[in-house]
Write a protein that holds these residues in place. Structure first.
Motif, PDB file in Angstrom:
ATOM      1  N   PRO A 126       1.039  -1.284   0.082  1.00 22.37           N
ATOM      2  CA  PRO A 126      -0.165  -0.341   0.137  1.00 22.37           C
ATOM      3  C   PRO A 126       0.620   1.335   0.199  1.00 22.37           C
ATOM      4  CG  PRO A 126      -0.190  -1.378   1.523  1.00 22.37           C
ATOM      5  CD  PRO A 126       0.328  -2.048   0.995  1.00 22.37           C
ATOM      6  N   LEU A 127       0.400   2.208  -0.824  1.00 22.27           N
ATOM      7  CA  LEU A 127       1.183   4.094  -0.555  1.00 22.27           C
ATOM      8  C   LEU A 127       0.750   4.445  -0.080  1.00 22.27           C
ATOM      9  CD1 LEU A 127       2.522   3.229  -4.729  1.00 22.27           C
ATOM     10  CD2 LEU A 127       3.778   2.393  -2.409  1.00 22.27           C
ATOM     11  N   MET A 128       1.271   5.984  -0.084  1.00 19.43           N
ATOM     12  CA  MET A 128       0.380   7.367   0.084  1.00 19.43           C
ATOM     13  C   MET A 128       0.991   8.268  -0.783  1.00 19.43           C
ATOM     14  SD  MET A 128       1.928   8.344   4.263  1.00 19.43           S
ATOM     15  CE  MET A 128       0.972  10.030   4.112  1.00 19.43           C
ATOM     16  N   PHE A 129       0.999   9.218  -1.146  1.00 12.09           N
ATOM     17  CA  PHE A 129       1.062  10.590  -1.332  1.00 12.09           C
ATOM     18  C   PHE A 129       1.316  11.428  -0.946  1.00 12.09           C
ATOM     19  CE2 PHE A 129       0.509   7.440  -4.940  1.00 12.09           C
ATOM     20  CZ  PHE A 129       1.072   7.922  -5.683  1.00 12.09           C
ATOM     21  N   HIS A 130       1.877  12.154  -0.516  1.00  9.75           N
ATOM     22  CA  HIS A 130       2.020  14.071  -0.562  1.00  9.75           C
ATOM     23  C   HIS A 130       2.413  14.894  -1.169  1.00  9.75           C
ATOM     24  CE1 HIS A 130       2.466  17.062   2.473  1.00  9.75           C
ATOM     25  NE2 HIS A 130       2.297  16.340   3.511  1.00  9.75           N
ATOM     26  N   GLN A 131       1.725  15.676  -1.550  1.00  6.91           N
ATOM     27  CA  GLN A 131       2.563  17.080  -2.225  1.00  6.91           C
ATOM     28  C   GLN A 131       3.004  17.770  -1.744  1.00  6.91           C
ATOM     29  OE1 GLN A 131       0.714  17.296  -5.628  1.00  6.91           O
ATOM     30  NE2 GLN A 131       2.716  19.398  -5.467  1.00  6.91           N
ATOM     31  N   SER A 132       4.918  17.595  -2.588  1.00  5.55           N
ATOM     32  CA  SER A 132       5.942  18.554  -1.773  1.00  5.55           C
ATOM     33  C   SER A 132       5.617  19.482  -1.971  1.00  5.55           C
ATOM     34  CB  SER A 132       7.354  17.828  -2.072  1.00  5.55           C
ATOM     35  OG  SER A 132       8.282  18.653  -1.580  1.00  5.55           O
ATOM     36  N   GLY A 133       5.862  20.517  -0.446  1.00  7.40           N
ATOM     37  CA  GLY A 133       5.840  22.026  -0.732  1.00  7.40           C
ATOM     38  C   GLY A 133       6.645  22.675  -0.995  1.00  7.40           C
ATOM     39  N   GLY A 134       7.274  21.967  -1.763  1.00  4.08           N
ATOM     40  CA  GLY A 134       8.508  23.341  -2.665  1.00  4.08           C
ATOM     41  C   GLY A 134      10.524  22.943  -1.727  1.00  4.08           C
ATOM     42  N   CYS A 135       9.969  22.019  -1.182  1.00  2.00           N
ATOM     43  CA  CYS A 135      11.136  22.583   0.155  1.00  2.00           C
ATOM     44  C   CYS A 135      12.256  21.256  -1.122  1.00  2.00           C
ATOM     45  CB  CYS A 135      11.458  21.452   1.474  1.00  2.00           C
ATOM     46  SG  CYS A 135      13.015  21.478   1.997  1.00  2.00           S
ATOM     47  N   CYS A 136      13.278  20.112  -0.495  1.00  2.00           N
ATOM     48  CA  CYS A 136      14.327  19.247  -1.003  1.00  2.00           C
ATOM     49  C   CYS A 136      13.915  19.205  -2.177  1.00  2.00           C
ATOM     50  CB  CYS A 136      14.636  17.824  -0.082  1.00  2.00           C
ATOM     51  SG  CYS A 136      15.262  18.402   1.413  1.00  2.00           S
TER      52      CYS A 136
END
Length: 117
Positions: A24-34
């Motif tokens: 199982p997976l999950m996603f998070h929209q990166s906020g522009g850091c790394c």
């Protein structure tokens, strides 16, 4: 029903491939850091979400989160997760596949915004 986040067929195909490898997976929209502002894919539960995150929905049966601050900027848009050739974020699972997830967007119509309320 209007969805705040959707995925292209190519993205859904890659998600299935990654689920076969990692579960199982999950996603998070990166906020522009790394890794810039891109959708990051993790094994489910590996990225800690909290009160400062909003669950937008699911793509390919995987939860998709975004920070509250980013949500405020993007709440009038539908996020469309796509996949392109190339190297993405070093922390995202698709990197070794030679592909990367990419966020596209479109502004909701007035009618759609009313339905989202």
């Amino acid at each position: 029903m209007i969805e705040r986040v959707t995925a292209t067929d190519d993205a859904l195909e890659l998600i299935e491939k990654l689920k076969d490898k990692f579960g199982p997976l999950m996603f998070h929209q990166s906020g522009g850091c790394c890794d810039g502002s891109s959708p990051m894919c993790y094994p489910d539960g590996e990225f800690r979400v909290g009160q400062s995150d909003v669950k937008l929905g699911e793509i390919g049966g995987s939860s998709f989160f975004i920070s509250k601050d980013q949500y405020e900027y993007w709440k009038h848009t539908q996020l469309i997760i796509d996949v392109v050739n190339g190297r993405g974020g070093m922390f995202s699972l698709e990197g070794p596949e030679g592909k990367r997830f990419l966020t596209r967007s479109r502004v909701f119509t007035e009618e759609e915004r009313e339905q989202l309320k």
